[in-house]
Design a protein around this motif. Structure first.
Motif, PDB file in Angstrom:
ATOM      1  N   VAL A 159      34.015 -22.778  50.060  1.00 26.32           N
ATOM      2  CA  VAL A 159      33.201 -22.657  51.271  1.00 26.32           C
ATOM      3  C   VAL A 159      33.722 -21.516  52.141  1.00 26.32           C
ATOM      4  O   VAL A 159      32.947 -20.733  52.703  1.00 26.32           O
ATOM      5  CB  VAL A 159      33.197 -23.989  52.055  1.00 26.32           C
ATOM      6  N   LYS A 160      35.046 -21.401  52.243  1.00 30.60           N
ATOM      7  CA  LYS A 160      35.627 -20.296  53.017  1.00 30.60           C
ATOM      8  C   LYS A 160      35.350 -18.948  52.361  1.00 30.60           C
ATOM      9  O   LYS A 160      35.151 -17.949  53.053  1.00 30.60           O
ATOM     10  CB  LYS A 160      37.131 -20.500  53.160  1.00 30.60           C
ATOM     11  N   VAL A 161      35.338 -18.924  51.024  1.00 30.88           N
ATOM     12  CA  VAL A 161      35.059 -17.678  50.313  1.00 30.88           C
ATOM     13  C   VAL A 161      33.673 -17.143  50.678  1.00 30.88           C
ATOM     14  O   VAL A 161      33.456 -15.930  50.738  1.00 30.88           O
ATOM     15  CB  VAL A 161      35.180 -17.901  48.787  1.00 30.88           C
ATOM     16  N   LEU A 162      32.732 -18.033  50.956  1.00 25.42           N
ATOM     17  CA  LEU A 162      31.370 -17.632  51.306  1.00 25.42           C
ATOM     18  C   LEU A 162      31.157 -17.543  52.816  1.00 25.42           C
ATOM     19  O   LEU A 162      30.010 -17.481  53.278  1.00 25.42           O
ATOM     20  CB  LEU A 162      30.364 -18.601  50.691  1.00 25.42           C
ATOM     21  N   ASP A 163      32.233 -17.517  53.579  1.00 26.82           N
ATOM     22  CA  ASP A 163      32.148 -17.389  55.036  1.00 26.82           C
ATOM     23  C   ASP A 163      32.101 -15.904  55.400  1.00 26.82           C
ATOM     24  O   ASP A 163      33.041 -15.153  55.129  1.00 26.82           O
ATOM     25  CB  ASP A 163      33.366 -18.063  55.671  1.00 26.82           C
ATOM     26  N   LYS A 164      31.012 -15.489  56.026  1.00 26.86           N
ATOM     27  CA  LYS A 164      30.810 -14.067  56.337  1.00 26.86           C
ATOM     28  C   LYS A 164      31.892 -13.496  57.241  1.00 26.86           C
ATOM     29  O   LYS A 164      32.192 -12.301  57.192  1.00 26.86           O
ATOM     30  CB  LYS A 164      29.441 -13.875  56.998  1.00 26.86           C
ATOM     31  N   VAL A 195      23.219 -17.530  53.650  1.00 25.30           N
ATOM     32  CA  VAL A 195      24.222 -17.538  52.588  1.00 25.30           C
ATOM     33  C   VAL A 195      23.728 -18.318  51.376  1.00 25.30           C
ATOM     34  O   VAL A 195      24.159 -18.068  50.246  1.00 25.30           O
ATOM     35  CB  VAL A 195      25.554 -18.126  53.105  1.00 25.30           C
ATOM     36  N   MET A 196      22.806 -19.244  51.592  1.00 25.48           N
ATOM     37  CA  MET A 196      22.310 -20.082  50.500  1.00 25.48           C
ATOM     38  C   MET A 196      21.674 -19.254  49.394  1.00 25.48           C
ATOM     39  O   MET A 196      21.761 -19.622  48.219  1.00 25.48           O
ATOM     40  CB  MET A 196      21.298 -21.098  51.029  1.00 25.48           C
ATOM     41  N   TYR A 226      22.090 -17.785  43.733  1.00 22.25           N
ATOM     42  CA  TYR A 226      22.189 -16.761  42.701  1.00 22.25           C
ATOM     43  C   TYR A 226      23.430 -16.984  41.834  1.00 22.25           C
ATOM     44  O   TYR A 226      23.360 -16.914  40.595  1.00 22.25           O
ATOM     45  CB  TYR A 226      22.249 -15.375  43.353  1.00 22.25           C
ATOM     46  N   LEU A 227      24.555 -17.248  42.461  1.00 22.39           N
ATOM     47  CA  LEU A 227      25.788 -17.484  41.708  1.00 22.39           C
ATOM     48  C   LEU A 227      25.652 -18.711  40.820  1.00 22.39           C
ATOM     49  O   LEU A 227      26.090 -18.704  39.653  1.00 22.39           O
ATOM     50  CB  LEU A 227      26.963 -17.675  42.677  1.00 22.39           C
ATOM     51  N   LYS A 228      25.032 -19.728  41.344  1.00 19.28           N
ATOM     52  CA  LYS A 228      24.875 -20.978  40.592  1.00 19.28           C
ATOM     53  C   LYS A 228      23.906 -20.805  39.425  1.00 19.28           C
ATOM     54  O   LYS A 228      24.192 -21.224  38.294  1.00 19.28           O
ATOM     55  CB  LYS A 228      24.398 -22.074  41.544  1.00 19.28           C
ATOM     56  N   ALA A 265      31.525  -8.204  49.129  1.00 19.70           N
ATOM     57  CA  ALA A 265      32.634  -9.028  48.639  1.00 19.70           C
ATOM     58  C   ALA A 265      32.240  -9.791  47.377  1.00 19.70           C
ATOM     59  O   ALA A 265      33.019  -9.874  46.416  1.00 19.70           O
ATOM     60  CB  ALA A 265      33.091 -10.008  49.716  1.00 19.70           C
ATOM     61  N   VAL A 266      31.028 -10.336  47.368  1.00 17.05           N
ATOM     62  CA  VAL A 266      30.564 -11.077  46.192  1.00 17.05           C
ATOM     63  C   VAL A 266      30.456 -10.141  44.988  1.00 17.05           C
ATOM     64  O   VAL A 266      30.825 -10.501  43.867  1.00 17.05           O
ATOM     65  CB  VAL A 266      29.203 -11.749  46.478  1.00 17.05           C
TER      66      VAL A 266
END
Length: 468
Positions: free
Chosen positions: A350-355, A404-405, A410-412, A368-369
């Motif tokens: 969750v922190k990794v996806l925190d802008k 962010v969703m 996309y990653l999922k 970053a992604v």
């Protein structure tokens, strides 16, 4: 008092004027820049018995490996060079040398940038040298990564580094901290990185090579170092060459049953991969230097305790200065590895996806992604316990901001993030902070939260503040 930083010429001249040291300089692949520095400084006849540059591979094999071909820019070839040249010094000159004379051999085997500039400059440098006794040599070897985008500049850097190494062996051998720092005299980390150092011998027996490796990262001389499962510092190119890597970041103070389960389940999941083989897959526990600094000081003993515990469980260890995961992934991109799997828990993901963590990047989270998911890279996500509801959460249960969703989906959908299954749900309630608190207050409930081997070692050595 600050140490005076001498120029390369002054260092070479100081060695030349010292009557004790006499030896050979052997260089392959990066010019004869080290020998050149000593000759240009003046007085080299009192220091240099011989210089040699066996560029032809047949000559190199004949001189240093009994005609057996193999890799040329590697630790094995460097050690063959040091041994052959030192033995020749003894054979030719030893019968006539004075009691004060000390022999040395400097050798390097280096790949500099080619004319197409499509390779990475790197190499091995080493010194075998006598100090307090004749015929009782010490040895220092280092591996370097040459970052300049010009072959001639890399050769010049190599010359400076070689002189620094020889000078340090003679005059800083009794101070490992000064030894390391002096290697970068008149150099910068954007020109060269020192990715590994190993010291051994009768006058260097007191040196802990693991601490030297930590100091390389702490001093900014390299972004990361590897310890193999036996606690030895290894060069990352050799460690990762054509290997799959499964990397788990943590503090490991100490490793708990949760950490043990993460290692177990991530390895079990990767075993389903068609490219999996036991001998080509490394599990790596990574500790970022940010977690080793407390109150501004590196607690080195505490660090070594963690390395010892992880090694005792058969784990390789990486220590880095990477705060963000995209920098960790980018680091692995330097090497010719196969697949990379980064393992983390739900809260960390969750922190990794925190802008807010990527304000320094022009492209923000999207950039970053892109850096975190190059080819052959996936994130393994370990479930977490929702302490309010008692539910087990996996990647299907995440609630993220609307903007962010889209990235998350996309990653999922592209299978770039994978939920680990088969976990021991009873262990999900364990937290490292709780274990450490119980341990330090001598509350034996902590013993049911960590592997038995870890319990035994902590008690025997009174680690992490355990009062006994």
């Amino acid at each position: 008092m600050d140490r005076e930083i001498l120029t390369t010429k002054r260092k070479a001249l100081a060695v030349n004027l010292d009557p004790k040291f006499y030896g050979t300089i052997a260089e392959i692949g990066g010019g004869q820049e080290v020998a050149r520095a000593f000759f240009q400084a003046g007085g080299a006849s009192g220091t240099v018995a011989k210089t040699i540059s066996a560029y032809d591979k047949v000559f190199s094999d004949y001189l240093y490996s009994d005609g057996d071909s193999g890799r040329y820019v590697c630790l094995k070839r460097l050690q063959q060079m040091l041994a052959a040249e030192y033995n020749q010094l003894l054979e030719v000159l030893d019968s006539e040398r004075s009691a004060e004379k000390r022999y040395f051999v400097f050798a390097n085997t280096v790949e500099t940038l080619n004319f197409r500039k499509d390779n990475q400059g790197h190499g091995w440098l080493g010194v075998r040298f006598e100090l307090t006794k004749q015929r009782k040599p010490n040895e220092v070897v280092i591996h370097v990564r040459l970052n300049e985008n010009d072959g001639l500049l890399q050769q010049y850097t190599l010359g400076v580094l070689g002189v620094n190494l020889i000078y340090a062996c003679f005059y800083f051998y009794n101070s490992p901290s000064q030894f390391l720092q002096s290697l970068m005299d008149n150099l910068t980390s954007d020109r060269v990185e020192i990715t590994m150092v190993r010291m051994s011998g009768p006058d260097l027996a007191y040196v802990d090579n693991r601490l030297l490796g930590v100091q390389l990262v702490k001093n900014g001389m390299t972004p990361a170092i590897f310890f193999d499962r036996y606690g030895n510092i290894q060069e990352p190119d050799d460690m990762l060459y054509r290997k799959n890597a499964i990397v788990l970041r943590g503090r490991f103070r100490p490793i708990t049953y949760v950490g043990f389960d993460i290692l177990k389940t991530s390895y079990a999941h990767f075993k389903k991969n068609a490219l999996f083989k036991p001998d080509n897959t490394l599990q790596i526990c990574e500790i970022t230097l940010n977690n080793l600094l407390e109150e501004g000081e590196l607690k080195e003993r505490d660090f070594l305790d963690r390395v010892d515990l992880l090694n005792g469980m058969g784990q390789n260890v990486l220590i880095s200065n990477f705060k963000e995961f995209y920098k960790l992934v980018d680091y692995f991109g330097r090497f010719k590895h196969k697949n990379l799997r980064i393992v983390m828990g739900i809260p960390t993901f969750v922190k990794v996806l925190d802008k807010s963590y990527y304000a320094n990047l022009p492209g923000g989270l999207l950039e970053a992604v892109g850096k975190m998911f190059p080819a052959r890279t996936k994130f393994y996500i370990y479930p977490a316990l929702d302490r309010k509801t008692g539910r087990i959460m996996n990647i299907n249960d995440l609630q993220l901001p609307d903007d962010v969703m889209h990235i998350y989906r996309y990653l999922k959908q592209n299978d770039l993030i994978v939920s680990l299954s088969g976990v021991n749900e009873e262990w999900l309630k364990i937290t490292s902070d709780e274990v450490l608190n119980l341990l330090q207050h001598n509350d034996n409930r902590w013993e049911s939260m960590v592997p038995k081997y870890v319990v035994k070692t902590i008690k025997q050595k009174k680690l992490f503040g355990f009062p006994g």
